[in-house]
Design a protein around this motif. Structure first.
Motif, PDB file in Angstrom:
ATOM      1  N   GLU A  47       0.853  -1.180   0.000  1.00 30.90           N
ATOM      2  CA  GLU A  47       0.000   0.000   0.000  1.00 30.90           C
ATOM      3  C   GLU A  47       0.894   1.236   0.000  1.00 30.90           C
ATOM      4  O   GLU A  47       2.052   1.178   0.408  1.00 30.90           O
ATOM      5  CB  GLU A  47      -0.926   0.020   1.216  1.00 30.90           C
ATOM      6  CG  GLU A  47      -2.005  -1.041   1.225  1.00 30.90           C
ATOM      7  CD  GLU A  47      -3.129  -0.792   0.228  1.00 30.90           C
ATOM      8  OE1 GLU A  47      -3.138   0.300  -0.396  1.00 30.90           O
ATOM      9  OE2 GLU A  47      -3.994  -1.664   0.074  1.00 30.90           O
ATOM     10  N   GLY A  48       0.351   2.338  -0.456  1.00 31.96           N
ATOM     11  CA  GLY A  48       1.107   3.583  -0.491  1.00 31.96           C
ATOM     12  C   GLY A  48       0.409   4.570  -1.394  1.00 31.96           C
ATOM     13  O   GLY A  48      -0.478   4.212  -2.172  1.00 31.96           O
ATOM     14  N   MET A  49       0.796   5.820  -1.301  1.00 33.88           N
ATOM     15  CA  MET A  49       0.228   6.834  -2.180  1.00 33.88           C
ATOM     16  C   MET A  49       0.589   6.511  -3.629  1.00 33.88           C
ATOM     17  O   MET A  49       1.501   5.720  -3.900  1.00 33.88           O
ATOM     18  CB  MET A  49       0.767   8.220  -1.802  1.00 33.88           C
ATOM     19  CG  MET A  49       0.400   8.680  -0.399  1.00 33.88           C
ATOM     20  SD  MET A  49      -1.369   9.010  -0.224  1.00 33.88           S
ATOM     21  CE  MET A  49      -1.365   9.972   1.299  1.00 33.88           C
ATOM     22  N   ASP A  50      -0.111   7.115  -4.568  1.00 33.54           N
ATOM     23  CA  ASP A  50       0.209   6.924  -5.981  1.00 33.54           C
ATOM     24  C   ASP A  50       1.668   7.304  -6.229  1.00 33.54           C
ATOM     25  O   ASP A  50       2.181   8.273  -5.658  1.00 33.54           O
ATOM     26  CB  ASP A  50      -0.702   7.800  -6.851  1.00 33.54           C
ATOM     27  CG  ASP A  50      -2.163   7.382  -6.750  1.00 33.54           C
ATOM     28  OD1 ASP A  50      -2.431   6.178  -6.619  1.00 33.54           O
ATOM     29  OD2 ASP A  50      -3.038   8.279  -6.776  1.00 33.54           O
ATOM     30  N   VAL A  85      -9.190   4.473   0.199  1.00 30.52           N
ATOM     31  CA  VAL A  85      -9.882   5.163  -0.898  1.00 30.52           C
ATOM     32  C   VAL A  85     -11.399   5.181  -0.699  1.00 30.52           C
ATOM     33  O   VAL A  85     -12.054   6.193  -0.958  1.00 30.52           O
ATOM     34  CB  VAL A  85      -9.488   4.541  -2.256  1.00 30.52           C
ATOM     35  CG1 VAL A  85      -9.966   3.099  -2.375  1.00 30.52           C
ATOM     36  CG2 VAL A  85     -10.049   5.368  -3.407  1.00 30.52           C
ATOM     37  N   GLU A  86     -11.979   4.072  -0.222  1.00 29.04           N
ATOM     38  CA  GLU A  86     -13.434   4.051  -0.044  1.00 29.04           C
ATOM     39  C   GLU A  86     -13.867   4.991   1.079  1.00 29.04           C
ATOM     40  O   GLU A  86     -14.946   5.588   1.021  1.00 29.04           O
ATOM     41  CB  GLU A  86     -13.915   2.622   0.228  1.00 29.04           C
ATOM     42  CG  GLU A  86     -13.764   1.700  -0.972  1.00 29.04           C
ATOM     43  CD  GLU A  86     -14.387   0.335  -0.736  1.00 29.04           C
ATOM     44  OE1 GLU A  86     -15.427   0.256  -0.049  1.00 29.04           O
ATOM     45  OE2 GLU A  86     -13.828  -0.663  -1.243  1.00 29.04           O
ATOM     46  N   ARG A  87     -13.026   5.130   2.080  1.00 31.02           N
ATOM     47  CA  ARG A  87     -13.314   6.084   3.158  1.00 31.02           C
ATOM     48  C   ARG A  87     -13.203   7.516   2.650  1.00 31.02           C
ATOM     49  O   ARG A  87     -14.112   8.328   2.850  1.00 31.02           O
ATOM     50  CB  ARG A  87     -12.351   5.842   4.319  1.00 31.02           C
ATOM     51  CG  ARG A  87     -12.353   6.951   5.361  1.00 31.02           C
ATOM     52  CD  ARG A  87     -11.351   6.663   6.475  1.00 31.02           C
ATOM     53  NE  ARG A  87     -11.212   7.800   7.377  1.00 31.02           N
ATOM     54  CZ  ARG A  87     -10.495   7.776   8.503  1.00 31.02           C
ATOM     55  NH1 ARG A  87      -9.873   6.658   8.868  1.00 31.02           N
ATOM     56  NH2 ARG A  87     -10.409   8.849   9.271  1.00 31.02           N
ATOM     57  N   GLU A 100      -4.954  15.833  -4.910  1.00 26.53           N
ATOM     58  CA  GLU A 100      -5.637  16.977  -4.306  1.00 26.53           C
ATOM     59  C   GLU A 100      -6.244  16.622  -2.941  1.00 26.53           C
ATOM     60  O   GLU A 100      -6.553  17.509  -2.149  1.00 26.53           O
ATOM     61  CB  GLU A 100      -6.735  17.478  -5.243  1.00 26.53           C
ATOM     62  CG  GLU A 100      -6.199  18.076  -6.546  1.00 26.53           C
ATOM     63  CD  GLU A 100      -7.310  18.440  -7.518  1.00 26.53           C
ATOM     64  OE1 GLU A 100      -8.497  18.225  -7.161  1.00 26.53           O
ATOM     65  OE2 GLU A 100      -6.997  18.908  -8.618  1.00 26.53           O
ATOM     66  N   LYS A 101      -6.418  15.324  -2.683  1.00 26.16           N
ATOM     67  CA  LYS A 101      -7.018  14.892  -1.410  1.00 26.16           C
ATOM     68  C   LYS A 101      -5.958  14.356  -0.447  1.00 26.16           C
ATOM     69  O   LYS A 101      -6.276  13.603   0.483  1.00 26.16           O
ATOM     70  CB  LYS A 101      -8.083  13.821  -1.672  1.00 26.16           C
ATOM     71  CG  LYS A 101      -9.241  14.332  -2.528  1.00 26.16           C
ATOM     72  CD  LYS A 101     -10.401  13.375  -2.531  1.00 26.16           C
ATOM     73  CE  LYS A 101     -11.581  13.978  -3.299  1.00 26.16           C
ATOM     74  NZ  LYS A 101     -12.777  13.133  -3.245  1.00 26.16           N
ATOM     75  N   TRP A 102      -4.718  14.758  -0.667  1.00 28.40           N
ATOM     76  CA  TRP A 102      -3.609  14.283   0.167  1.00 28.40           C
ATOM     77  C   TRP A 102      -3.920  14.468   1.654  1.00 28.40           C
ATOM     78  O   TRP A 102      -3.712  13.569   2.472  1.00 28.40           O
ATOM     79  CB  TRP A 102      -2.330  15.022  -0.219  1.00 28.40           C
ATOM     80  CG  TRP A 102      -1.091  14.550   0.463  1.00 28.40           C
ATOM     81  CD1 TRP A 102      -0.717  14.808   1.759  1.00 28.40           C
ATOM     82  CD2 TRP A 102      -0.054  13.731  -0.087  1.00 28.40           C
ATOM     83  NE1 TRP A 102       0.487  14.218   2.040  1.00 28.40           N
ATOM     84  CE2 TRP A 102       0.918  13.544   0.923  1.00 28.40           C
ATOM     85  CE3 TRP A 102       0.151  13.151  -1.333  1.00 28.40           C
ATOM     86  CZ2 TRP A 102       2.088  12.810   0.720  1.00 28.40           C
ATOM     87  CZ3 TRP A 102       1.316  12.417  -1.538  1.00 28.40           C
ATOM     88  CH2 TRP A 102       2.265  12.246  -0.527  1.00 28.40           C
ATOM     89  N   SER A 103      -4.407  15.637   2.028  1.00 30.67           N
ATOM     90  CA  SER A 103      -4.647  15.939   3.447  1.00 30.67           C
ATOM     91  C   SER A 103      -5.722  15.038   4.050  1.00 30.67           C
ATOM     92  O   SER A 103      -5.742  14.816   5.262  1.00 30.67           O
ATOM     93  CB  SER A 103      -5.055  17.407   3.607  1.00 30.67           C
ATOM     94  OG  SER A 103      -6.261  17.671   2.900  1.00 30.67           O
ATOM     95  N   GLN A 104      -6.624  14.504   3.217  1.00 27.37           N
ATOM     96  CA  GLN A 104      -7.644  13.593   3.720  1.00 27.37           C
ATOM     97  C   GLN A 104      -7.113  12.171   3.858  1.00 27.37           C
ATOM     98  O   GLN A 104      -7.583  11.400   4.700  1.00 27.37           O
ATOM     99  CB  GLN A 104      -8.864  13.592   2.792  1.00 27.37           C
ATOM    100  CG  GLN A 104      -9.596  14.934   2.749  1.00 27.37           C
ATOM    101  CD  GLN A 104     -10.657  14.946   1.667  1.00 27.37           C
ATOM    102  OE1 GLN A 104     -10.501  15.578   0.622  1.00 27.37           O
ATOM    103  NE2 GLN A 104     -11.751  14.242   1.916  1.00 27.37           N
ATOM    104  N   TYR A 105      -6.133  11.827   3.025  1.00 26.49           N
ATOM    105  CA  TYR A 105      -5.556  10.488   3.114  1.00 26.49           C
ATOM    106  C   TYR A 105      -4.661  10.321   4.341  1.00 26.49           C
ATOM    107  O   TYR A 105      -4.554   9.223   4.892  1.00 26.49           O
ATOM    108  CB  TYR A 105      -4.757  10.166   1.839  1.00 26.49           C
ATOM    109  CG  TYR A 105      -5.604   9.585   0.734  1.00 26.49           C
ATOM    110  CD1 TYR A 105      -5.959   8.240   0.744  1.00 26.49           C
ATOM    111  CD2 TYR A 105      -6.070  10.375  -0.304  1.00 26.49           C
ATOM    112  CE1 TYR A 105      -6.743   7.690  -0.267  1.00 26.49           C
ATOM    113  CE2 TYR A 105      -6.863   9.851  -1.322  1.00 26.49           C
ATOM    114  CZ  TYR A 105      -7.189   8.509  -1.294  1.00 26.49           C
ATOM    115  OH  TYR A 105      -7.984   7.984  -2.292  1.00 26.49           O
TER     116      TYR A 105
END
Length: 491
Positions: A302-305, A369-371, A440-445
């Motif tokens: 697992e990890g960011m893109d 991602v689903e969250r 763009e959703k980095w802060s949410q991840y």
């Protein structure tokens, strides 16, 4: 428990025929309404003592309803493929999709009860198996399933008389086996163990129904009516919320260690290449170790893109025999997969003994991602932590070594890699508009990742957090950690 079963007043033949006729029509209507809604899977588990008419009941229910939308599964001794996978694997394969029905004959309780009756497992192991089953059933209920469990009972005298009557008739003598008479001799112990199993696993969302099976026609009528009532309740609307979850099967371990601060200078290729070859050779030898033939390996990335998951997987597979591994790139579930419980598609990919499964993304999509994207409501992704821990424990108890890697890449390095992929023709397939949107959703991840690492870092399946800004060092760190884990497990 079984001694207190109420006697059922028999209906005369004409009234019974009319009752069955109405019941069949009502069951078909309810079955097709469930099918049209496509929201609720139905699981009917048929168990009981030998000679109580379990097989006849299964056949009758298939006759009363439309068998094209019923999957009937009977479970006997495990075959070679089943012995090489975790205990619950074969039962996951029998689950129905939403709107359809599964008829389970000799299912998860019969196997546990028989093992306890024959003293192949001790009471503590029996309780542990029941706990595992309870979690499985609770997960099904949370997914909206109608789950009904029937125990068909005959006392020892009636069971014996039934067997003797069959043996007296040359046309039915073949129905009675030596195993049936053995079950009659052990009737008292079977009932004692079954009573304990039923008492410990009778819940509002997966209730047991105890049925006096001395009159086959009455038994079928009673079971059919219970099924019809449950289907109508499911059609009427959602049920009450479930009771609080069972106590945790596993206790999260200490938080995963964070990666050490990376050196300022990236690793040179001439230093990386010989170390890579050394670690690949070490990994290859470990997977050829005689002890690994009785184990399996599941490696989760697992990890960011653009964190380097694919590159790390390729460096592992270069060290493996292509016949003994499989890479599973995990994307969003298909329409077909959405018809089943969310973990169902991952149970299909359990590695056999001596094999390796590598997951490029995994079941952790539910809590990442689903969250973040809102594909799963909070109640669903919140319970997923507990379900993941139980899921991984089932794998590890079977002997599967579960290694999980989170590749930690910085926002600046991700941006650099995105731009590089856009410029290089042979890397363009690696970058999509979806990747830019996720950035763009980095802060949410970030908080989702922190929750995941803390709540699913267990002794059996710990997280390895790897600094991935320097891809060469990251690959070596992954290989080194993988080898260390294998050496620890294989002894």
């Amino acid at each position: 428990m079984f001694d207190a079963l109420p006697a059922v007043a028999p209906l005369d033949e004409a009234r019974l025929e009319r009752a069955v006729s109405r019941l069949r029509a009502d069951l078909l209507d309810a079955q097709y309404s469930i099918l049209e809604q496509g929201r609720t899977p139905v699981v009917l588990l048929i168990a009981g003592v030998a000679g109580a008419g379990r097989g006849r009941l299964v056949n009758t229910l298939n006759e009363w309803m439309d068998p094209r939308h019923i999957r009937t599964s009977a479970f006997g001794p495990r075959d070679e493929a089943e012995r090489q996978r975790p205990h619950m694997w074969r039962y996951w394969q029998a689950l129905p999709s939403r709107g359809r029905t599964a008829m389970i004959f000799e299912g998860w309780y019969s196997e546990a009860i028989n093992a306890r009756v024959e003293r192949r497992i001790k009471r503590r192991a029996f309780w542990h198996t029941l706990h595992e089953i309870q979690r499985f059933e609770r997960m099904l209920a949370m997914e909206g399933a109608v789950l009904l469990k029937f125990w068909l009972h005959l006392d020892a005298d009636r069971q014996r008389a039934h067997f003797r009557a069959l043996e007296r008739d040359a046309a039915t003598r073949w129905r009675v086996t030596a195993e049936d008479w053995r079950a009659n001799r052990r009737h008292k112990r079977i009932c004692k163990v079954a009573e304990e199993a039923i008492r410990l696993s009778d819940t509002s969302h997966a209730p047991w129904h105890l049925v006096d099976a001395s009159d086959a026609a009455q038994t079928e009528l009673m079971v059919g009516r219970i099924i019809l009532k449950a289907l109508r309740e499911a059609l009427a609307g959602p049920r009450k919320p479930l009771a609080p979850a069972l106590p945790p099967l596993v206790v999260p371990s200490e938080q995963p260690a964070q990666p050490a601060h990376a050196p300022s200078k990236p690793m040179r290729k001439d230093a990386y290449q010989p170390e890579l070859e050394r670690l690949q050779g070490r990994l290859n030898l470990l997977l050829r170790h005689p002890a690994f033939a009785r184990r399996a390996l599941a490696v989760v990335f697992e990890g960011m893109d653009a964190a380097g998951k694919g590159g790390a997987i390729r460096r592992i597979t270069h060290a493996l025999d292509a016949r003994n591994y499989r890479v599973h790139p995990v994307a969003a579930p298909t329409e077909h997969e959405r018809l089943y419980p969310w973990l169902w598609r991952f149970w299909r990919d359990v590695p056999r003994d001596g094999r390796v499964s590598l997951f490029d993304r995994s079941w952790y999509g539910r809590v990442l991602v689903e969250r973040v994207e809102g594909f799963a409501i909070e109640a669903d992704w919140s319970r997923a932590f507990e379900e993941i821990n139980a899921f991984e424990q089932e794998w590890t108890e079977h002997g599967i070594i579960v290694c999980k890697f989170w590749l930690e890449v910085s926002s600046d390095e991700q941006l650099r890699r995105f731009n590089e992929r856009g410029r290089q023709r042979f890397k363009r397939f690696k970058i999509t508009p979806e990747d830019w949107r996720n950035r763009e959703k980095w802060s949410q991840y970030v908080p989702a990742v922190q929750d995941m690492l803390v709540r699913t870092h267990t002794e059996q399946a710990p997280w390895n957090v790897v600094s991935a800004d320097d891809k060469y060092r990251a690959r070596l760190a992954i290989l080194d950690a993988l080898c260390d884990r294998l050496e620890s497990e294989l002894g």
